[in-house]
Design a protein around this motif. Structure first.
Motif, PDB file in Angstrom:
ATOM      1  N   PRO A   1       0.830  -1.196   0.000  1.00 20.27           N
ATOM      2  CA  PRO A   1       0.000   0.000   0.000  1.00 20.27           C
ATOM      3  C   PRO A   1       0.869   1.253   0.000  1.00 20.27           C
ATOM      4  O   PRO A   1       2.051   1.179   0.304  1.00 20.27           O
ATOM      5  N   GLU A   2       0.264   2.391  -0.319  1.00 20.03           N
ATOM      6  CA  GLU A   2       1.030   3.634  -0.302  1.00 20.03           C
ATOM      7  C   GLU A   2       1.085   4.215   1.112  1.00 20.03           C
ATOM      8  O   GLU A   2       0.349   3.806   1.996  1.00 20.03           O
ATOM      9  N   GLY A   3       1.988   5.171   1.276  1.00 21.73           N
ATOM     10  CA  GLY A   3       1.993   5.935   2.512  1.00 21.73           C
ATOM     11  C   GLY A   3       2.891   5.393   3.590  1.00 21.73           C
ATOM     12  O   GLY A   3       2.830   5.826   4.725  1.00 21.73           O
ATOM     13  N   SER A   4       3.734   4.450   3.226  1.00 20.49           N
ATOM     14  CA  SER A   4       4.658   3.913   4.211  1.00 20.49           C
ATOM     15  C   SER A   4       6.045   3.933   3.577  1.00 20.49           C
ATOM     16  O   SER A   4       6.214   4.375   2.457  1.00 20.49           O
ATOM     17  N   SER A   5       7.032   3.469   4.319  1.00 24.27           N
ATOM     18  CA  SER A   5       8.382   3.537   3.749  1.00 24.27           C
ATOM     19  C   SER A   5       9.335   2.621   4.496  1.00 24.27           C
ATOM     20  O   SER A   5       9.164   2.366   5.683  1.00 24.27           O
ATOM     21  N   LEU A   6      10.323   2.152   3.786  1.00 29.13           N
ATOM     22  CA  LEU A   6      11.445   1.502   4.455  1.00 29.13           C
ATOM     23  C   LEU A   6      12.316   2.609   5.038  1.00 29.13           C
ATOM     24  O   LEU A   6      12.241   3.756   4.604  1.00 29.13           O
ATOM     25  N   PHE A   7      13.162   2.271   5.993  1.00 35.40           N
ATOM     26  CA  PHE A   7      14.054   3.298   6.532  1.00 35.40           C
ATOM     27  C   PHE A   7      15.309   3.351   5.677  1.00 35.40           C
ATOM     28  O   PHE A   7      16.101   2.416   5.658  1.00 35.40           O
ATOM     29  N   PRO A   8      15.490   4.462   4.923  1.00 44.28           N
ATOM     30  CA  PRO A   8      16.680   4.525   4.059  1.00 44.28           C
ATOM     31  C   PRO A   8      17.919   4.894   4.872  1.00 44.28           C
ATOM     32  O   PRO A   8      17.872   5.795   5.716  1.00 44.28           O
ATOM     33  N   LEU A   9      19.001   4.201   4.634  1.00 46.62           N
ATOM     34  CA  LEU A   9      20.253   4.495   5.337  1.00 46.62           C
ATOM     35  C   LEU A   9      21.198   5.205   4.372  1.00 46.62           C
ATOM     36  O   LEU A   9      21.199   4.927   3.176  1.00 46.62           O
ATOM     37  N   ASP A  10      21.988   6.111   4.910  1.00 46.54           N
ATOM     38  CA  ASP A  10      22.924   6.839   4.050  1.00 46.54           C
ATOM     39  C   ASP A  10      24.035   5.923   3.558  1.00 46.54           C
ATOM     40  O   ASP A  10      24.547   5.095   4.307  1.00 46.54           O
ATOM     41  N   VAL A  11      24.406   6.106   2.310  1.00 43.70           N
ATOM     42  CA  VAL A  11      25.441   5.273   1.700  1.00 43.70           C
ATOM     43  C   VAL A  11      26.548   6.169   1.164  1.00 43.70           C
ATOM     44  O   VAL A  11      26.298   7.263   0.671  1.00 43.70           O
ATOM     45  N   LYS A  12      27.765   5.649   1.277  1.00 44.23           N
ATOM     46  CA  LYS A  12      28.909   6.401   0.773  1.00 44.23           C
ATOM     47  C   LYS A  12      29.784   5.387   0.060  1.00 44.23           C
ATOM     48  O   LYS A  12      30.068   4.324   0.600  1.00 44.23           O
ATOM     49  N   VAL A  13      30.153   5.673  -1.181  1.00 40.48           N
ATOM     50  CA  VAL A  13      31.045   4.770  -1.898  1.00 40.48           C
ATOM     51  C   VAL A  13      32.393   5.452  -2.043  1.00 40.48           C
ATOM     52  O   VAL A  13      32.501   6.525  -2.638  1.00 40.48           O
ATOM     53  N   GLU A  14      33.430   4.853  -1.461  1.00 39.88           N
ATOM     54  CA  GLU A  14      34.770   5.429  -1.587  1.00 39.88           C
ATOM     55  C   GLU A  14      35.662   4.407  -2.267  1.00 39.88           C
ATOM     56  O   GLU A  14      35.939   3.358  -1.702  1.00 39.88           O
ATOM     57  N   GLY A  15      36.100   4.762  -3.469  1.00 43.83           N
ATOM     58  CA  GLY A  15      36.892   3.802  -4.219  1.00 43.83           C
ATOM     59  C   GLY A  15      36.045   2.580  -4.489  1.00 43.83           C
ATOM     60  O   GLY A  15      35.005   2.656  -5.132  1.00 43.83           O
ATOM     61  N   ASN A  16      36.469   1.465  -3.944  1.00 49.87           N
ATOM     62  CA  ASN A  16      35.752   0.219  -4.185  1.00 49.87           C
ATOM     63  C   ASN A  16      34.886  -0.181  -2.997  1.00 49.87           C
ATOM     64  O   ASN A  16      34.213  -1.191  -3.038  1.00 49.87           O
ATOM     65  N   ASP A  17      34.944   0.620  -1.937  1.00 50.03           N
ATOM     66  CA  ASP A  17      34.273   0.197  -0.702  1.00 50.03           C
ATOM     67  C   ASP A  17      32.929   0.901  -0.528  1.00 50.03           C
ATOM     68  O   ASP A  17      32.772   2.066  -0.854  1.00 50.03           O
TER      69      ASP A  17
END
Lengths: 134, 326
Positions: free
Chosen positions: A84-100
């Motif tokens: 259904p609409e109106g809900s969400s997963l909790f998004p976590l911040d992502v950082k890509v440095e080089g290959n990691d």
């Protein structure tokens, strides 16, 4: 979404192909890392509905994340729920440095995090329509 | 690493059972102990990786891509120690495939460059998805057939419609069965597995028509036992002037072993015309005579036909594009 936490290295880019999702655990947080056409996203891997654990194969490889427990559907790019609409997963911040790949894991204990995050929906009345949330 | 011969238990074993009778190679223990590398196995994953880069292949690609045998030293199927098709090197099967598939003028240019593998079914049908789709189609037809029985529909058919059923509709079993045979021949000879799948499913769709026509004729036979439904279909197919040209073209097609030739003959000519005739024009004829039910049945068949055409068109276009790039 700003939240207190620190970045942890969870994977390298070699570990996760396009269209793939990986489940990792950091400090008791289950984290779903998805690769959508080269773009890396991460979510707390619990469904907002009944806290079902979202698995690597819940990601269809293109656009949807479907919770295996009651088939709630989420947009893999934003974490917003589609059905259904109106809900969400909790998004976590992502950082890509080089290959990691680094993911910002909240610095509060999981139990507290669940109450805070999933309690939000209860107040907004999203959950009540669909049954009791644990 | 400890050598096997230095181990106490192995020495004793040798004394007792006389190992190495047939040299080191024949010794079971030696073989297990001293690992000498895996036999290479056939996997399409590296090929998919070459094609897709670092992308997870879809389910369709995993279960469909480049799985067929081909007698080419570069093929992943050649690394078996048993040669192409796992049949040694001089087997008639290999000769057959080399002659009628690998060297077929239509197939050869792309085959040599391994480009047939690039064909993907536009519907991405796998065994699973095809079956769930076919199941829905069958449910649709089951309900229609039930309706025909429940409403005593056949009691009200006019005499000329019954004639048409007997003399034209019943022998169509043979026509569709030949189409099924041809689909399966193409499936077994297709240059790559994604095309094989298309023809396997096509064959299944034709089989379904055969079965449904037979069922319909039997229903009529139950209600009109005196009219001899289903008794003379073969005779009509073999002797009625109505069917002779069709039969000739179909039999010539069945005896066309060259894959490129039969692929084009079947998909671009014979099947196209016959589907149009039987599923569209014949249906209209029935409608004119007052039988409306058959339209729904044939609509379901024609949906399959539209898919077959789309798939065949894609494969031929795929070939043409690749040839034009050369």
């Amino acid at each position: 979404m700003s939240y207190p936490g620190e970045f942890h290295k969870v994977l390298t880019l070699d570990d996760i192909y396009e269209g793939e999702a990986k489940l990792v655990e950091v400090n008791r947080y289950e984290i779903l890392v998805v690769n959508i056409n080269g773009e890396i996203k991460a979510y707390y891997a619990r469904c907002a509905h009944a806290l079902g654990l979202i698995e690597p194969n819940s990601f269809d490889g293109e656009e949807k994340i479907i919770c295996p427990v009651h088939l709630w559907e989420y947009n893999a790019r934003t974490g917003e729920s589609i059905n259904p609409e109106g809900s969400s997963l909790f998004p976590l911040d992502v950082k890509v440095e080089g290959n990691d790949i680094f993911v910002k894991v909240p610095s509060v204990p999981v139990s507290e995090f669940k109450v805070k995050w999933f309690g939000m929906y209860r107040q907004r009345g999203v959950i009540n329509e669909f049954g009791v949330n644990s | 690493m400890t050598r096997l011969e230095d181990l106490e238990w192995y020495r004793r074993y040798k004394q007792m059972f006389g190992a190495f009778k047939s040299g080191v190679e024949g010794d079971r223990f030696f073989r297990d102990y001293e690992y000498r590398g895996y036999k290479r196995v056939w996997s399409t994953w590296p090929m998919l990786e070459k094609k897709l880069g670092r992308k997870k292949p879809s389910e369709y690609q995993i279960v469909t891509y480049a799985l067929s045998y081909w007698a080419d030293p570069r093929s992943p199927t050649y690394i078996y120690d048993k040669g192409p098709f796992e049949l040694g090197t001089e087997h008639i099967t290999q000769k057959w495939y080399k002659h009628f598939r690998d060297n077929s003028p239509f197939i050869k240019p792309l085959f040599e460059r391994g480009e047939w593998h690039d064909y993907e079914d536009p519907y991405k049908l796998t065994y699973w998805t095809y079956n769930s789709m076919a199941d829905d189609n069958e449910t649709f037809l089951d309900k229609i057939y039930e309706e025909i029985v429940n409403t005593k529909y056949d009691w009200n058919l006019s005499e000329e419609v019954l004639e048409l059923y007997k003399n034209v509709y019943d022998p169509l079993r043979y026509v569709f069965h030949i189409m099924q045979m041809e689909s399966m021949y193409l499936a077994s000879m297709a240059p790559t597995s994604s095309i094989t799948n298309v023809f396997i499913f096509m064959g299944m769709d034709h089989m379904r028509r055969v079965q449904r026509i037979a069922q319909r004729v039997k229903m009529l036979d139950i209600i009109y036992p005196s009219l001899g439904f289903g008794k003379e279909a073969r005779k009509i197919f073999e002797e009625s002037p109505l069917f002779q040209l069709t039969r000739e073209v179909l039999e010539k097609m069945l005896a066309t072993y060259d894959v490129g030739e039969s692929l084009v003959a079947f998909n671009l000519a014979v099947k196209f015309v016959l589907d149009e005739l039987t599923l569209q024009h014949l249906t209209q004829q029935f409608s004119k005579m007052g039988d409306e039910m058959i339209r729904h049945i044939h609509m379901s068949f024609y949906n399959d036909t539209l898919r077959h055409r789309h798939q065949a068109q894609e494969s031929v276009q795929n070939a043409n594009n690749s040839i034009n790039i050369m």
